[in-house]
Design a protein around this motif. Structure first.
Motif, PDB file in Angstrom:
ATOM      1  N   ALA A   1       0.841  -1.197   0.000  1.00 41.50           N
ATOM      2  CA  ALA A   1       0.000   0.000   0.000  1.00 41.50           C
ATOM      3  C   ALA A   1       0.876   1.248   0.000  1.00 41.50           C
ATOM      4  O   ALA A   1       1.878   1.320   0.712  1.00 41.50           O
ATOM      5  CB  ALA A   1      -0.909   0.001   1.227  1.00 41.50           C
ATOM      6  N   ASP A   2       0.527   2.229  -0.821  1.00 39.91           N
ATOM      7  CA  ASP A   2       1.339   3.440  -0.918  1.00 39.91           C
ATOM      8  C   ASP A   2       1.103   4.349   0.290  1.00 39.91           C
ATOM      9  O   ASP A   2       0.243   4.098   1.147  1.00 39.91           O
ATOM     10  CB  ASP A   2       1.067   4.177  -2.221  1.00 39.91           C
TER      11      ASP A   2
ATOM     12  N   THR B   1      -1.885   6.849   4.937  1.00 40.21           N
ATOM     13  CA  THR B   1      -2.382   8.074   5.568  1.00 40.21           C
ATOM     14  C   THR B   1      -3.898   8.032   5.720  1.00 40.21           C
ATOM     15  O   THR B   1      -4.451   8.442   6.752  1.00 40.21           O
ATOM     16  CB  THR B   1      -1.968   9.308   4.742  1.00 40.21           C
ATOM     17  N   LEU B   2      -4.576   7.530   4.685  1.00 42.35           N
ATOM     18  CA  LEU B   2      -6.032   7.419   4.735  1.00 42.35           C
ATOM     19  C   LEU B   2      -6.461   6.453   5.837  1.00 42.35           C
ATOM     20  O   LEU B   2      -7.436   6.708   6.562  1.00 42.35           O
ATOM     21  CB  LEU B   2      -6.561   6.946   3.383  1.00 42.35           C
ATOM     22  N   GLN B   3      -5.735   5.358   5.982  1.00 42.92           N
ATOM     23  CA  GLN B   3      -6.052   4.393   7.039  1.00 42.92           C
ATOM     24  C   GLN B   3      -5.907   5.023   8.418  1.00 42.92           C
ATOM     25  O   GLN B   3      -6.763   4.831   9.296  1.00 42.92           O
ATOM     26  CB  GLN B   3      -5.131   3.178   6.926  1.00 42.92           C
TER      27      GLN B   3
ATOM     28  N   TYR C   1     -16.376   4.045   3.264  1.00 45.80           N
ATOM     29  CA  TYR C   1     -15.788   5.294   3.740  1.00 45.80           C
ATOM     30  C   TYR C   1     -15.558   6.186   2.526  1.00 45.80           C
ATOM     31  O   TYR C   1     -14.743   5.871   1.657  1.00 45.80           O
ATOM     32  CB  TYR C   1     -14.481   4.998   4.460  1.00 45.80           C
ATOM     33  N   ARG C   2     -16.293   7.265   2.470  1.00 45.03           N
ATOM     34  CA  ARG C   2     -16.236   8.152   1.307  1.00 45.03           C
ATOM     35  C   ARG C   2     -15.361   9.374   1.606  1.00 45.03           C
ATOM     36  O   ARG C   2     -15.565  10.077   2.599  1.00 45.03           O
ATOM     37  CB  ARG C   2     -17.636   8.602   0.908  1.00 45.03           C
ATOM     38  N   THR C   3     -14.384   9.617   0.751  1.00 38.52           N
ATOM     39  CA  THR C   3     -13.522  10.793   0.864  1.00 38.52           C
ATOM     40  C   THR C   3     -13.447  11.471  -0.494  1.00 38.52           C
ATOM     41  O   THR C   3     -14.050  11.020  -1.473  1.00 38.52           O
ATOM     42  CB  THR C   3     -12.100  10.385   1.308  1.00 38.52           C
ATOM     43  N   SER C   4     -12.662  12.540  -0.555  1.00 36.36           N
ATOM     44  CA  SER C   4     -12.482  13.246  -1.822  1.00 36.36           C
ATOM     45  C   SER C   4     -11.743  12.388  -2.847  1.00 36.36           C
ATOM     46  O   SER C   4     -11.745  12.690  -4.043  1.00 36.36           O
ATOM     47  CB  SER C   4     -11.712  14.551  -1.591  1.00 36.36           C
ATOM     48  N   HIS C   5     -11.106  11.307  -2.366  1.00 40.62           N
ATOM     49  CA  HIS C   5     -10.361  10.413  -3.259  1.00 40.62           C
ATOM     50  C   HIS C   5     -11.202   9.241  -3.759  1.00 40.62           C
ATOM     51  O   HIS C   5     -10.710   8.414  -4.537  1.00 40.62           O
ATOM     52  CB  HIS C   5      -9.117   9.875  -2.551  1.00 40.62           C
ATOM     53  N   GLY C   6     -12.433   9.132  -3.279  1.00 38.75           N
ATOM     54  CA  GLY C   6     -13.293   8.056  -3.741  1.00 38.75           C
ATOM     55  C   GLY C   6     -13.912   7.290  -2.588  1.00 38.75           C
ATOM     56  O   GLY C   6     -13.925   7.747  -1.431  1.00 38.75           O
ATOM     57  N   GLU C   7     -14.452   6.098  -2.901  1.00 40.31           N
ATOM     58  CA  GLU C   7     -15.098   5.255  -1.908  1.00 40.31           C
ATOM     59  C   GLU C   7     -14.202   4.072  -1.563  1.00 40.31           C
ATOM     60  O   GLU C   7     -13.541   3.499  -2.435  1.00 40.31           O
ATOM     61  CB  GLU C   7     -16.449   4.756  -2.423  1.00 40.31           C
ATOM     62  N   HIS C   8     -14.218   3.692  -0.283  1.00 40.34           N
ATOM     63  CA  HIS C   8     -13.333   2.634   0.196  1.00 40.34           C
ATOM     64  C   HIS C   8     -14.141   1.648   1.043  1.00 40.34           C
ATOM     65  O   HIS C   8     -14.780   2.043   2.018  1.00 40.34           O
ATOM     66  CB  HIS C   8     -12.187   3.232   1.018  1.00 40.34           C
TER      67      HIS C   8
END
Length: 352
Positions: A48-49, A54-56, A147-154
């Protein structure tokens, strides 16, 4: 489809089609370069990058804030487990999290379920957490959500008081740290299992695939039997004691039964192993394998060839069982009678 096309491009797989007969074909300089390049490509993809990490961390902070605001008397912790913990996930992998909850002793079970219910309601009312579903009747309570963020859905899963799951993840991590080849072997095995839909036929999950791979590596002495050691130094005496244990019905039963009449001892030193119980199971393993020197000097491609050759052509599931704790996939089923181990009933077919 993209993943299937990717696997078809990989050139280190075709030699494995001939695993049934003979040894792995000797690779010339160019072929070794191709293998190493493809392993490096997989290695980069199965890590994972920084953005995903950071998102986690952000997700964990937000969820802890929600949980700790419910009842200050309840002690709450939240951390990643599974492939996210032992570092064999892609940036797009689901977030698998484990929340431990310690409520006051009085009516602890009722208090636990009440706490989870309040937590689910808070998730549903908080921006960014969508499609929240509580699987109340699972063996371990699980909440699934997006989990929805500006980077998409997770896609995310959080399990509650899943101590055994955490112990398993940490154990795999300890085995992976013992030798740098372990991660690459498991990485290729996981990629293969996903591409061949092995882990999607209700027969074996990703953890089962990892156990098969680790057991083969333990059998070939790439990794030490961490669940039977208090030291990472193994010599001839330790391997001899392990081999004797693998053949003993009484000692095998004692290892797996919930109540042991005799203490379990380190196969190398004879020292009593710690009695570390998680959800009633013996979950001990040697967490620190730093300094382990494997007597096996095979390369990753050679180990992969041997692994597929063993499980594809030599392993007899009707007569033998796989045991990472015992460090062997040749444990006679006749020695497992007291454990009431079921015989295999399912055969995996070719994916359509």
């Amino acid at each position: 489809t993209r993943k299937l096309r990717h696997m078809q491009r990989m050139q280190f797989l075709p030699p494995l089609n001939n695993v049934k007969h003979g040894q792995m074909p000797k690779l010339d300089v160019y072929e070794r370069a191709v293998v190493n390049s493809e392993l490096a490509e997989l290695d980069a993809r199965w890590a994972a990058d920084a953005g995903s990490q950071t998102l986690q961390e952000k997700l964990i902070r937000e969820m802890l804030a929600l949980a700790r605001g419910i009842d200050r008397r309840v002690r709450v912790n939240l951390e990643a487990f599974g492939s996210r913990l032992y570092g064999l996930s892609t940036s797009a992998s689901d977030f698998d999290l484990a929340m431990s909850i310690r409520v006051p002793q009085r009516n602890a079970e009722v208090g636990f379920m009440r706490f989870v219910r309040h937590f689910v309601v808070r998730l549903q009312r908080t921006r960014g957490f969508q499609r929240v579903v509580w699987l109340q009747h699972a063996r371990v309570p699980i909440v699934k959500f997006v989990y929805r963020t500006s980077h998409g859905e997770h896609e995310c899963d959080v399990s509650f008081n899943h101590g055994l799951g955490m112990a398993k993840s940490r154990m795999i991590h300890a085995y992976m740290r013992s030798d740098p080849r372990v991660r690459q072997v498991l990485m290729v095995l996981k990629e293969w299992a996903i591409t061949r839909a092995i882990s999607n036929q209700n027969a074996m999950n990703s953890f089962g695939v990892m156990l098969m791979g680790l057991t083969y590596l333990a059998q070939e002495r790439v990794v030490p039997p961490l669940q039977l050691l208090t030291t990472n130094a193994m010599n001839t005496r330790g391997w001899k004691n392990l081999a004797a244990l693998q053949q003993s019905r009484e000692q095998i039963s004692a290892l797996y039964l919930s109540e042991q009449s005799e203490p379990i001892r380190c196969v190398q030193s004879g020292e009593q192993l710690p009695d570390w119980r998680v959800e009633g199971k013996n979950a001990y393993f040697l967490a620190k394998s730093v300094g382990w020197q494997s007597p096996n000097k095979q390369t990753v491609p050679e180990l992969l060839f041997g692994l597929f050759q063993f499980y594809g052509c030599e392993f007899e599931p009707e007569n033998h069982a796989v045991s990472l704790r015992l460090g062997s996939a040749r444990i006679a089923r006749a020695n497992l009678h007291e454990l009431k181990v079921q015989m295999p009933e399912m055969v995996l077919g070719r994916p359509q």
